[in-house]
Structure formats: structure tokens, C-alpha cells
Design a protein around this motif. Structure first.
Motif, PDB file in Angstrom:
ATOM      1  N   ALA A  76       1.623   0.144   1.213  1.00  0.00           N
ATOM      2  CA  ALA A  76       0.420  -0.212   0.831  1.00  0.00           C
ATOM      3  C   ALA A  76      -0.177  -0.130   2.050  1.00  0.00           C
ATOM      4  O   ALA A  76      -0.019   0.219   3.102  1.00  0.00           O
TER       5      ALA A  76
ATOM      6  N   ARG B  60      -5.726  -2.287  -3.399  1.00  0.00           N
ATOM      7  CA  ARG B  60      -4.106  -2.249  -1.943  1.00  0.00           C
ATOM      8  C   ARG B  60      -3.313  -3.719  -3.686  1.00  0.00           C
ATOM      9  O   ARG B  60      -4.015  -4.491  -3.967  1.00  0.00           O
TER      10      ARG B  60
ATOM     11  N   GLU C  29      -3.782   3.562  -1.144  1.00  0.00           N
ATOM     12  CA  GLU C  29      -4.186   3.968  -2.148  1.00  0.00           C
ATOM     13  C   GLU C  29      -4.419   4.209  -2.769  1.00  0.00           C
ATOM     14  O   GLU C  29      -5.638   4.640  -1.866  1.00  0.00           O
TER      15      GLU C  29
ATOM     16  N   GLU D 249       6.843  -2.866   1.142  1.00  0.00           N
ATOM     17  CA  GLU D 249       5.361  -2.488   1.037  1.00  0.00           C
ATOM     18  C   GLU D 249       4.587  -1.943   1.563  1.00  0.00           C
ATOM     19  O   GLU D 249       3.735  -1.289   2.296  1.00  0.00           O
TER      20      GLU D 249
END
Length: 376
Positions: free
Chosen positions: A192, A200, A195, A189
């Protein structure tokens, strides 16, 4: 076991002294400076290990769970602090995967798992993301690839290098596939939180007993040089085995990496840093999309998350020779060839690095390089 060099790392090794004037493909956010943390560093800090926990600085482990959305779902004992996400992936793969086991991978994807699996003597099964389908992971092919012989599934979410994102529904479907055969599901991730068109996705460590989440401060926070990352997994045996393997490699975490990462992940600082990363990344992404829309010979599927994507070259241009051509005079512009991801007709484009990467200059030189490059 002999680990063979991957094309991606080979290219980086061969070009690291090139001193480009622009970068079109920067993969992490603009890096903060050490001075940003000096006021909160203790000058009397002993440069020994943290003297509290072999699995990592307790305060840092708490921040890791919070940023992953796992407070109350996973516990600090489920977290191991590592030398970046690369070591986190290494520890999980090397301890869980044995010769003749099968591992299911995505392609294009982060190549580390394939390199290690082949060194171990495991069998690699690939599920192919297709550009014509916007690089989506084909879940029907994933279901066919996962069998009772599958020991591990390795994915990146957001995907490195396409920027596609698996949402919660898709992740839960993959968890069901893994659970049917008792396979480990490792999801990297590192992107992460960046986005662009949706929330997320949840971390797999909170969804599945054999779910392994790895991450770091390297990409979204731009702190690659700290070499500070983590494994999160509710399986106590996996964390214990990873600690044992780390004891025979890096042994313990570097205290400066842990302490600075702990400061960076404190809620107020983390939110400010992520807002800056999203603002700068979004601005560079808009600039990249506008520039690509005006190009006749280059296109891409704009990443849904993260700081990199794959741009398609025109017919007759191989990404490896073209990347080296662009690195030379008069262009002096760095980009990573798509051959590093088994995509020789693509180049990796990136929108990280803030203003310091001279993106506009790099794009101008890339356009000129495409015009000048001799076609086969």
C-alpha cells in the motif's frame, strides 16, 4: 500440526548462496542504511523491550494508524506491533482458524495463508484471478465461494504478485459478503502506498468490525531486515489473542526494530521516503514496460501498484527450470519462477531496489537467456 515448505520458500532456500550479478524481480524499494538514522538514535537506549506497552511502542502505533488513514477511526489499542507482516498474518490466522474451518483465498496470491491453513487442517477454497481479465479478482466467484462455513477470507491489496488493486467499492462489496456470514476479512497491505494509477484503497480495519489489516515497513520502505510490522483490528479479542500467541513465539518486539521504524514513519521522513520509492519504482516500471513492449516472447499485465508482476513465458518453457538456467553462467541473473504462485508459465518480474539491482543488465541477460534456452 506440521507446516510444510512452500515452493516459493523452497526456491529461495536453494538459491540464496547463488550470488547473482543482476536481479529481475526485486520486490522491495531500495533499502536505507543504518547511518541514515544514527543522528536520531539515542546511544543510551537500553537494549531491553520498550518497557511501555506489550502491544508495541506507543509512538510507533500512532504512526501506523496515520499512514493507514485510520486516525480517528481506529485507536492505538487496535494496533499490535509484530515481527513483520508475516508474523502479523501468522498470529491472526493461527488464533482465528481451527481444523475443518473454511478459508477463502485468492490465487495467484501470497501463499502464507494457504500453508498455515493446511497445517491447521482447515479447508482451503480458492478464487482464481485470470490473466485474460487483467488479474482482476472475480467478485462473482468470491460471492459463491463465501458461505456460512467460511471462517476467514485472506487477500493482499495491492495483490502480491500481480499488482492488481481492489478499490474502495470492491472492498466494500467484499466486506458485505464477509459480514453476511460473520467471517474475518484479513487484508495484507505490504505494498500500500505504491499505487501507479489511482489512490490508495482504504484499510479494511476501518471498514468492518472483523476487518484485519496487516502491513510492515518491509516493501515500500525497503526495511525488510527490521522485521517490523503490524496488525490493526477493532476487535479487542483478536488483538488480545494475538498478543497471547506472540508471547509464546517471539514474545516481545525487538527494540531496535521498533525505534528505527518509529523514526522512519514520522510524517516528514515517511513522506520523503515514499516519494523516493514511488519515483524510483515508477522509473524502473517505465523501463520494464518499454523493454517488454519490444519483446516477441515475453509479455505481462503491468502492475497497477506495488513492485512486482507476472511475466508470461512463451510456450514450451517451464518457469522453474528456466529460472535455474538463468541463474547459472553466463547469465547470473535471479528471478522467481511463477510456479511459486501456481503459475508455471510465468516468471515474477520486479521493479524494486532502485539502481542497485542492475535492472538493465538483468533484462539484457533475460532476453539472451530466452534466446538460448532449449525448448521442449
Amino acid at each position: 500440526m506440521k507446516v510444510k515448505i512452500h515452493t516459493l520458500f523452497q526456491y529461495l532456500l536453494e538459491t540464496t548462496q547463488s550470488k547473482p550479478e543482476a536481479i529481475v524481480g526485486f520486490s522491495l524499494s531500495q533499502s536505507p542504511r543504518l547511518g541514515d538514522f544514527l543522528e536520531e538514535l539515542d546511544p543510551d537506549l537500553p537494549l531491553d523491550w520498550n518497557n511501555q506497552n506489550f502491544s508495541g511502542l506507543p509512538e510507533l502505533k500512532g504512526h501506523v494508524l496515520r499512514q493507514a488513514g485510520l486516525n480517528g477511526i481506529c485507536a492505538p489499542k487496535d494496533v499490535l506491533i509484530t515481527a513483520g507482516a508475516a508474523e502479523a498474518n501468522y498470529l491472526a490466522i493461527m488464533q482465528m482458524l481451527q481444523p475443518d474451518d473454511e478459508i477463502v483465498l485468492e490465487t495467484p496470491g501470497w501463499p502464507q495463508a494457504e500453508v498455515l491453513a493446511k497445517a491447521i487442517g482447515a479447508k482451503v477454497i480458492k478464487v482464481t484471478r485470470v490473466e485474460a481479465d487483467n488479474w482482476r479478482l472475480p467478485l462473482d466467484q468470491m460471492a459463491e465461494a463465501i458461505t456460512p462455513r467460511t471462517k476467514m477470507i485472506f487477500l493482499s491489496n495491492p495483490n502480491n504478485p500481480t499488482g492488481d488493486v481492489l478499490d474502495e467499492t470492491e472492498l466494500r462489496e467484499i466486506v458485505r459478503m464477509a459480514d453476511r456470514v460473520g467471517a474475518w476479512l484479513l487484508v495484507d497491505e505490504v505494498y500500500a502506498g505504491l499505487e501507479w494509477d489511482g489512490p490508495r484503497a482504504p484499510s479494511v480495519a476501518g471498514m468492518y468490525a472483523r476487518g484485519i489489516t496487516t502491513g510492515s515497513v518491509s516493501k515500500a520502505l525497503g526495511m525488510q531486515g527490521l522485521r517490523t510490522g503490524w496488525i490493526i483490528c477493532p476487535d479487542a479479542g483478536l488483538i488480545h489473542d494475538a498478543v497471547i500467541l506472540r508471547e509464546n513465539s517471539s514474545e516481545i518486539m525487538n527494540i531496535m526494530g521498533e525505534v528505527i521504524a518509529e523514526i522512519a514513519l514520522r510524517p516528514e521522513r515517511y513522506e520523503q521516503a515514499m516519494e523516493k520509492a514511488r519515483r524510483e519504482g515508477s522509473a524502473n516500471l517505465a523501463q520494464m514496460n518499454k523493454w517488454l513492449a519490444a519483446q516477441d516472447e515475453l509479455s505481462w499485465i503491468s502492475p497497477r501498484a506495488g513492485l512486482i508482476g507476472l511475466g508470461r513465458l512463451p510456450d514450451g518453457i517451464d518457469s522453474g527450470p528456466f529460472a535455474r538456467f538463468l541463474l547459472g553462467d553466463p547469465y547470473r541473473t535471479f528471478l522467481l519462477p511463477g510456479s511459486a504462485y501456481d503459475q508455471p508459465q510465468h516468471i515474477r518480474l520486479g521493479v524494486g531496489g532502485g539502481a542497485g539491482v542492475n535492472l538493465e543488465k538483468g533484462l539484457s541477460r533475460l532476453a539472451q537467456g530466452l534466446r538460448d534456452y532449449p525448448r521442449s
